[in-house]
Design a protein around this motif. Structure first.
Motif, PDB file in Angstrom:
ATOM      1  N   GLN A   1       3.949   5.818  -5.532  1.00 41.58           N
ATOM      2  CA  GLN A   1       3.848   5.926  -6.987  1.00 41.58           C
ATOM      3  C   GLN A   1       2.854   7.012  -7.398  1.00 41.58           C
ATOM      4  O   GLN A   1       3.131   7.807  -8.295  1.00 41.58           O
ATOM      5  N   GLU A   2       1.700   7.035  -6.759  1.00 39.75           N
ATOM      6  CA  GLU A   2       0.676   8.032  -7.091  1.00 39.75           C
ATOM      7  C   GLU A   2       1.153   9.444  -6.780  1.00 39.75           C
ATOM      8  O   GLU A   2       0.925  10.374  -7.552  1.00 39.75           O
TER       9      GLU A   2
ATOM     10  N   GLN B   1       0.831  -1.203   0.000  1.00 44.14           N
ATOM     11  CA  GLN B   1       0.000   0.000   0.000  1.00 44.14           C
ATOM     12  C   GLN B   1       0.870   1.260   0.000  1.00 44.14           C
ATOM     13  O   GLN B   1       0.579   2.232  -0.701  1.00 44.14           O
TER      14      GLN B   1
ATOM     15  N   GLN C   1       2.188   1.843  -3.520  1.00 46.26           N
ATOM     16  CA  GLN C   1       1.150   2.387  -4.398  1.00 46.26           C
ATOM     17  C   GLN C   1       0.966   3.882  -4.137  1.00 46.26           C
ATOM     18  O   GLN C   1       0.884   4.683  -5.069  1.00 46.26           O
TER      19      GLN C   1
END
Length: 143
Positions: free
Chosen positions: A124-125, A118, A121
């Motif tokens: 990355q965002e 998590q 992710q």
């Protein structure tokens, strides 16, 4: 050289199976340490020794050098993968990186990084736009 993204699971004993593509390079042993951004860095012993020599040559009169040295070296664990390519990640390193069962192991060329799935992710965002902008600074005129 470490490249790619893999999604191994952390077992109940805190063990993680290394990606098959990384095992040959890490067969002789590895060093796991706290990385930036709350991930873990995985270095070959040789690469860690080279980095450690540079880090340890910083002047003791520099407070930031002492802070970095203390955090780096006190948070490092020497490991040998077992016959199945598993490493045991100690409780302190798991806590630092916020590791849950779902992990991501990425290749970052000179090292591997272990992330909570998590957290990876979210990272990355948050940094997707910066990646495009950084290309101009890191590789001016090459791409």
């Amino acid at each position: 050289m470490f490249l790619g993204t893999y999604t191994p699971k952390l077992d109940d004993k805190g063990r993680l199976t290394l990606p098959a593509k990384f095992r040959d390079e890490l067969r002789g042993g590895l060093m796991i340490t706290k990385g930036q951004d709350h991930c873990l860095y995985v270095f070959t012993r040789e690469a860690f020794a080279e980095m450690a020599a540079k880090v340890s040559s910083a002047p003791l009169t520099s407070e930031s050098a002492r802070v970095f040295q203390r955090n780096l070296f006190s948070g490092t664990d020497d490991q040998n993968p077992d016959s199945q390519g598993r490493i045991a990640i100690n409780a302190e390193l798991r806590r630092y990186a916020g590791l849950s069962k779902d992990c991501v192991v990425i290749g970052a060329f000179t090292r591997a990084e272990i992330w909570d799935a998590q957290a990876w992710q979210q990272y990355q965002e948050q940094h997707e736009d910066e990646y495009a902008k950084a290309q101009e600074e890191v590789l001016p005129g090459l791409i």
